[in-house]
Design an enzyme around this catalytic site. Structure first.
Site, PDB file in Angstrom:
ATOM      1  CG  ASP A  39      -1.851   1.141   1.272  1.00 49.25           C
ATOM      2  OD1 ASP A  39      -2.073   1.897   0.199  1.00 49.25           O
ATOM      3  OD2 ASP A  39      -2.457   1.423   2.594  1.00 49.25           O
ATOM      4  CG  ASP A  90      -3.565   4.637  -1.870  1.00 48.15           C
ATOM      5  OD1 ASP A  90      -2.676   4.093  -1.714  1.00 48.15           O
ATOM      6  OD2 ASP A  90      -4.578   4.942  -1.281  1.00 48.15           O
TER       7      ASP A  90
END
Ligand code: NAG
Length: 375
Positions: A90, A272
């Site tokens: 992530d 992201d």
């Protein structure tokens, strides 16, 4: 001669790179849809991926949201001998955590659990960790151990061991999260794993890159550089914009057939890998979805007709003088419940919908993000 030089350069940069295969599991949304539970979930927890980038409150709890559509994960080993876990890589958070054998939540029973007594190199940490999510939370203790990623070992890495987890985590395809954002975003308060990897001299360059495939297999996280076999043309580099703790860049405008449809006058966006869609301010997103002829669908998504999908225009992101064109094949998401656009309201985030089209390099040493046309 020229080709020999190019070949040598290629060999030089390719050496020491670590390629971690990423798998695409079934998303939590797919699982919940199949069980007829998604509507209830969506009602309780509206899509809000931006929450994790809001300023922190005094208890240093970052309100995050679990994105029910994320699907990519890779395997890491923790401890001696290594215990293996599937983690979401992530770029929108900075901590590593996995479930522990002390976790009694039902969500943990569906996942691998770390047993610290079974690792000869484990050292307990002093601080507890608590990450508050829009749709629940993950909490527990912290500890240090050796982390094995591919053939590389990162020593004395701080990580979280959950003891309680939100019910929703039982539906995600990964066991834990491995954060790849900057140290100041860490809730556990330690050095994030990538920084340790670099500081311990384990990788040739202070950067990593990701290729996200639309297939179940074939995606890859590359540590220590970039791999030209996953993209065509050049990597176009973009300096980080007012970077503090995440991968933030400035978009100059978003256009359709030369018309500015969003980010007029510029806007800043986070790159992201832990967000599935492209999100932006609701006025701009409504405008894009309007240009695409989308209508409010089931679960409040922007629905489009699957059969007319290829008649839709490309959406062009103008960033740092480069144009990144997203065709409908990239931004239309097909699921059992029909087709929808990959554009949802929030703050600006370029998530997986963008990263599948553009191989993405994250250059920590030079504070830049690079995009190239993915193969
Ligand atoms: C954890 O590991 C220890 C040592 O190998 C073992 O005795 C114990 O049963 C394990 N606990 C669980 C819950 O697996």
């Amino acid at each position: 001669m020229k080709s020999a030089v190019v070949l040598l350069a290629f060999l030089a940069v390719s050496q020491g790179l670590l390629r971690i295969p990423l798998m695409r599991g079934k998303s939590a949304r797919q699982l919940l849809e199949e069980r007829g539970l998604f509507e209830e979930y969506r009602r309780k927890f509206p899509y809000n991926p931006s929450a994790k980038f809001l300023p922190r409150n005094e208890q240093s709890v970052v309100p995050m949201t679990f994105d029910p559509d994320t699907t990519y994960y890779g395997v890491i080993g923790i401890g001696t001998p290594p215990q293996f876990f599937r983690v979401l890589f992530d770029t929108g958070s900075s901590d590593l955590w996995v479930p522990s054998v002390r976790c009694t939540s039902s969500a943990c029973d569906r996942h691998g659990k770390f047993n610290s007594s079974a690792s000869s190199t484990f050292q307990a940490g002093t601080n507890p960790f608590y990450i508050s999510y829009n749709s629940g939370f993950a909490a527990g203790s912290t500890g240090y151990d050796i982390i094995k990623i591919s053939d590389l070992y990162v020593e004395h890495q701080l990580f979280g061991l959950t003891e309680t987890e939100a019910v929703f985590l039982g539906s995600v395809p990964w066991d834990g999260i491995l954060g790849l954002a900057f140290p100041s975003m860490s809730l556990e308060g330690g050095t994030p794993i990538f920084d340790n990897m670099w500081n311990q001299g384990k990788i040739p360059q202070n950067m990593f890159s990701m290729y996200l495939s639309s297939s179940v297999e074939g995606s890859v996280l590359i540590l220590g550089g970039t791999d030209p076999s996953y993209y065509t043309g050049d990597i176009n580099w973009i300096p980080l914009y007012q970077a503090t703790n995440f991968w933030n860049i400035q978009i100059q405008s978003i256009t359709i057939n030369g018309n500015t449809v969003a980010c007029s006058g510029g806007c800043e966006a986070v790159v992201d890998s832990g967000t599935s869609l492209i999100t932006g301010t609701s006025k701009d997103i409504n405008n894009i979805n309007g240009w695409l002829g989308a209508s409010p669908g089931q679960y409040g998504d922007a629905a489009v007709s699957c059969s007319n999908m290829n008649l839709l225009p490309n959406i062009v992101f103008n960033i740092n003088g480069y144009s990144f064109s997203l065709p409908p094949s990239a931004f239309v998401i097909k699921s059992a419940s029909g087709c929808r656009t990959g554009f949802a309201p929030g703050t600006w985030i370029l998530g997986e919908v963008f990263m599948r089209q553009f191989y993405t390099a994250f250059d920590i040493g030079n504070n830049m993000v690079g995009f190239a046309q993915a193969v």
